[in-house]
Design a protein around this motif. Structure first.
Motif, mmCIF file in Angstrom:
data_model
loop_
_atom_site.group_PDB
_atom_site.id
_atom_site.type_symbol
_atom_site.label_atom_id
_atom_site.label_comp_id
_atom_site.label_asym_id
_atom_site.label_seq_id
_atom_site.Cartn_x
_atom_site.Cartn_y
_atom_site.Cartn_z
ATOM 1 N N SER A 6 -76.046 -23.732 0.088
ATOM 2 C CA SER A 6 -74.722 -23.188 0.400
ATOM 3 C C SER A 6 -73.644 -24.266 0.264
ATOM 4 N N TYR A 7 -73.957 -25.469 0.680
ATOM 5 C CA TYR A 7 -73.002 -26.579 0.595
ATOM 6 C C TYR A 7 -72.753 -26.954 -0.865
ATOM 7 N N MET A 8 -73.842 -27.107 -1.622
ATOM 8 C CA MET A 8 -73.723 -27.527 -3.034
ATOM 9 C C MET A 8 -72.953 -26.499 -3.861
ATOM 10 N N VAL A 9 -73.263 -25.225 -3.668
ATOM 11 C CA VAL A 9 -72.591 -24.162 -4.419
ATOM 12 C C VAL A 9 -71.110 -24.098 -4.029
ATOM 13 N N SER A 10 -70.833 -24.154 -2.736
ATOM 14 C CA SER A 10 -69.440 -24.078 -2.268
ATOM 15 C C SER A 10 -68.637 -25.291 -2.722
ATOM 16 N N GLU A 11 -69.254 -26.458 -2.705
ATOM 17 C CA GLU A 11 -68.574 -27.668 -3.174
ATOM 18 C C GLU A 11 -68.225 -27.540 -4.659
ATOM 19 N N ALA A 12 -69.155 -27.009 -5.448
ATOM 20 C CA ALA A 12 -68.904 -26.809 -6.883
ATOM 21 C C ALA A 12 -67.763 -25.818 -7.097
ATOM 22 N N MET A 13 -67.742 -24.733 -6.329
ATOM 23 C CA MET A 13 -66.669 -23.751 -6.458
ATOM 24 C C MET A 13 -65.331 -24.365 -6.040
ATOM 25 N N GLN A 14 -65.346 -25.173 -4.998
ATOM 26 C CA GLN A 14 -64.136 -25.850 -4.532
ATOM 27 C C GLN A 14 -63.597 -26.768 -5.642
ATOM 28 N N LYS A 15 -64.492 -27.485 -6.296
ATOM 29 C CA LYS A 15 -64.083 -28.389 -7.385
ATOM 30 C C LYS A 15 -63.538 -27.620 -8.584
ATOM 31 N N ASN A 16 -63.873 -26.334 -8.664
ATOM 32 C CA ASN A 16 -63.378 -25.491 -9.747
ATOM 33 C C ASN A 16 -62.145 -24.689 -9.338
ATOM 34 N N GLY A 17 -61.494 -25.112 -8.261
ATOM 35 C CA GLY A 17 -60.212 -24.516 -7.899
ATOM 36 C C GLY A 17 -60.236 -23.400 -6.868
ATOM 37 N N TYR A 18 -61.400 -23.100 -6.313
ATOM 38 C CA TYR A 18 -61.491 -22.056 -5.302
ATOM 39 C C TYR A 18 -61.236 -22.640 -3.916
ATOM 40 N N THR A 19 -60.619 -21.847 -3.055
ATOM 41 C CA THR A 19 -60.446 -22.229 -1.659
ATOM 42 C C THR A 19 -61.653 -21.702 -0.895
ATOM 43 N N ILE A 20 -62.354 -22.602 -0.224
ATOM 44 C CA ILE A 20 -63.545 -22.235 0.528
ATOM 45 C C ILE A 20 -63.190 -22.139 2.012
ATOM 46 N N ILE A 21 -63.567 -21.025 2.621
ATOM 47 C CA ILE A 21 -63.349 -20.806 4.047
ATOM 48 C C ILE A 21 -64.732 -20.668 4.691
ATOM 49 N N PRO A 22 -65.202 -21.727 5.363
ATOM 50 C CA PRO A 22 -66.535 -21.674 5.969
ATOM 51 C C PRO A 22 -66.599 -20.666 7.123
ATOM 52 N N ARG A 73 -66.609 -7.380 -15.606
ATOM 53 C CA ARG A 73 -65.987 -7.228 -14.282
ATOM 54 C C ARG A 73 -66.236 -8.464 -13.419
ATOM 55 N N ILE A 74 -67.439 -9.011 -13.467
ATOM 56 C CA ILE A 74 -67.735 -10.227 -12.693
ATOM 57 C C ILE A 74 -66.818 -11.361 -13.138
ATOM 58 N N LYS A 75 -66.579 -11.458 -14.429
ATOM 59 C CA LYS A 75 -65.658 -12.480 -14.946
ATOM 60 C C LYS A 75 -64.251 -12.264 -14.374
ATOM 61 N N GLU A 76 -63.799 -11.009 -14.324
ATOM 62 C CA GLU A 76 -62.479 -10.679 -13.747
ATOM 63 C C GLU A 76 -62.423 -11.044 -12.265
ATOM 64 N N ILE A 77 -63.487 -10.734 -11.537
ATOM 65 C CA ILE A 77 -63.549 -11.057 -10.106
ATOM 66 C C ILE A 77 -63.410 -12.565 -9.915
ATOM 67 N N LEU A 78 -64.173 -13.325 -10.685
ATOM 68 C CA LEU A 78 -64.133 -14.784 -10.557
ATOM 69 C C LEU A 78 -62.784 -15.367 -10.975
ATOM 70 N N ALA A 79 -62.076 -14.670 -11.858
ATOM 71 C CA ALA A 79 -60.765 -15.145 -12.314
ATOM 72 C C ALA A 79 -59.660 -14.836 -11.308
ATOM 73 N N THR A 80 -59.889 -13.841 -10.454
ATOM 74 C CA THR A 80 -58.808 -13.397 -9.561
ATOM 75 C C THR A 80 -59.070 -13.618 -8.077
ATOM 76 N N LYS A 81 -60.311 -13.727 -7.684
ATOM 77 C CA LYS A 81 -60.662 -13.859 -6.256
ATOM 78 C C LYS A 81 -60.882 -15.339 -5.945
ATOM 79 N N LYS A 82 -59.815 -16.013 -5.549
ATOM 80 C CA LYS A 82 -59.847 -17.472 -5.423
ATOM 81 C C LYS A 82 -60.050 -17.998 -4.004
ATOM 82 N N ARG A 83 -59.936 -17.126 -2.996
ATOM 83 C CA ARG A 83 -60.133 -17.553 -1.600
ATOM 84 C C ARG A 83 -61.424 -16.908 -1.095
#
Length: 136
Positions: A33-49, A9-19
């Motif tokens: 928080s910055y390092m993790v969010s930057e990594a997620m952003q580089k992996n195609g996620y939209t980060i909303i601070p 389920r966590i894999k499904e969440i990460l595959a579908t919850k992109k914002r």
């Protein structure tokens, strides 16, 4: 007792919850928080601070609260101490966001129960970046 969803389920969440609205996202590149969010952003996620003390982080406009966000949000990722989770949980429900993720070391039974009672899927005490890396 807090029970996280299965790895499947966590894999499904990460595959579908992109914002992802990131509560407590710091504009300091040295903060987790910055390092993790930057990594997620580089992996195609939209980060909303979500941080009332900053105007922008990682090139994205920051919002003072979850309920102030005026764009769609798929998931909340929390980088605040555990005692703040009940308040953030209430805001998550008010904002109509259906997935709540609290980072490694962050968990709160009261917030967990409230979120569950209000139909929000909950993950606590897990690092989103580590979980994402497991499924790449």
């Amino acid at each position: 007792m807090i029970q996280n969803p299965s790895d499947t389920r966590i894999k499904e969440i990460l595959a579908t919850k992109k914002r992802i609205a990131v509560v407590g996202l710091s504009d300091n590149p040295e903060r987790t928080s910055y390092m993790v969010s930057e990594a997620m952003q580089k992996n195609g996620y939209t980060i909303i601070p979500v941080n009332p003390k900053v105007g922008e982080v990682l090139g994205a406009r920051a919002y003072p609260s979850l309920t102030a966000i005026d764009v769609p949000v798929d998931m909340v990722n929390v980088f605040r101490r555990s005692e703040f989770l009940p308040e953030i949980a209430k805001e998550t429900v008010e904002a109509g966001i259906d997935t709540f993720w609290a980072q490694l070391g962050v968990a709160n039974e009261e917030a967990y129960r409230y979120l569950q009672e209000n139909g929000v899927e909950v993950i606590m005490d897990r690092c989103i970046k580590v979980e994402h890396a497991k499924f790449k």
